[in-house]
Design a protein around this motif. Structure first.
Motif, short mmCIF file in Angstrom:
data_model
loop_
_atom_site.label_atom_id
_atom_site.label_comp_id
_atom_site.label_asym_id
_atom_site.label_seq_id
_atom_site.Cartn_x
_atom_site.Cartn_y
_atom_site.Cartn_z
N ARG A 175 23.29 57.56 -1.40
CA ARG A 175 23.38 58.15 -2.73
C ARG A 175 23.74 59.50 -2.23
N PHE A 176 23.15 60.18 -1.20
CA PHE A 176 23.43 61.44 -0.81
C PHE A 176 24.61 61.38 -0.16
N ILE A 177 25.12 60.51 0.66
CA ILE A 177 26.19 60.78 1.23
C ILE A 177 27.71 60.42 0.32
N ASP A 178 27.52 59.86 -0.99
CA ASP A 178 28.39 59.59 -1.94
C ASP A 178 28.64 60.93 -2.45
N GLU A 179 27.73 61.92 -2.44
CA GLU A 179 28.02 63.23 -3.08
C GLU A 179 27.36 64.55 -2.18
N PRO A 180 28.05 64.46 -1.02
CA PRO A 180 27.45 65.52 -0.25
C PRO A 180 27.55 67.10 -0.82
N ASN A 181 26.79 67.89 -0.49
CA ASN A 181 26.97 69.39 -0.72
C ASN A 181 26.85 69.36 -2.27
N THR A 182 26.24 68.66 -2.91
CA THR A 182 25.99 68.56 -4.54
C THR A 182 24.68 68.42 -4.59
#
Length: 241
Positions: A175-182
């Motif tokens: 889930r984190f890598i789907d929206e990095p820096n978010t």
């Protein structure tokens, strides 16, 4: 997710040894046009899984012929991707984390609102269909100093040392890598539990365990940051190869 039933309807199996609870859940789900099955114990569930594809299981943990946690672990070890919502009277954060780490997709504590179960089932089945958006076709996602093996669901260090991830940890990191820096709020990290995740500290325990594994090599301890009052952020770019 497979289109199990006639007309592509999702097949949902309700497993509980209490006939009244089974009838209540099945009755609530009938309005959703799912293909519904039910079982009173693990034996009946196993036979059903052998006979036909099932998309989602609403699984009570305390059953007369075994523990739902053990079955969940067995299914994941066999490579089954059936969605599982655990339903139990055990309400501690440790129990929730254990259930999720053994491969459950969600965890609901009795007593619960039938409407909440409906929302969680809808979201899990939607996620199972891949409606959250495509990810590049690749074997690895590069996350800081780590490589995440998307097929074997494990971390690979620069020296090729392997670090295994639980099912819950892999889903969380994905889930984190789907929206990095978010910045992602708790209810975004666990969309299937949107109604209660903001008040459920089990997500904090999961993030803490994932952080400990990422911190195993230099540079990994600063990948997931806490944004006070808002959530968490994966503070790096993600590349695929």
């Amino acid at each position: 997710m497979s289109d199990s039933g006639p007309g592509g309807r999702a097949t949902v199996m309700v497993v509980d040894d209490d006939a009244d609870i089974r009838s209540l859940i099945v009755g609530q789900l009938q309005q959703e046009n799912y293909r519904l099955l039910s079982a009173a114990n693990l034996g009946e569930l196993r036979r059903a899984l052998q006979d036909e594809p099932i998309d989602l299981i609403v699984l009570d943990l305390n059953l007369p012929d075994g523990d739902g946690l053990s079955l969940c672990r067995e299914l994941r070890a066999e490579g089954s991707h059936v969605q599982i919502i655990m339903v139990t009277a055990r309400g501690s954060a440790v129990d929730r984390v254990l259930g999720l780490e053994l491969g459950a997709d969600d965890y609901l504590t009795k007593p619960f609102e039938p409407r909440e179960l409906l929302v969680r089932i809808r979201n899990l089945l939607r996620r199972g269909r891949g409606e959250s958006g495509p990810r590049p076709a690749a074997r690895y996602a590069h996350v800081g100093p780590w490589r995440l093996d998307l097929q074997q669901r494990r971390l690979v260090a620069p020296d090729d040392r392997l670090v295994m991830l639980s099912s819950a940890e892999f889903r969380l990191l994905s889930r984190f890598i789907d929206e990095p820096n978010t910045v992602l709020a708790r209810e975004i990290l666990l969309p299937e539990r949107r109604a209660t995740a903001a008040f459920d500290r089990s997500i904090d325990l999961q993030v803490s365990r994932l952080r400990q594994k990422l911190a195993g090599i230099k540079g990994g301890d600063e990948l997931i940051l806490t944004v006070r009052g808002e959530g968490y952020v994966l503070a790096c770019e993600v590349d695929y190869a």
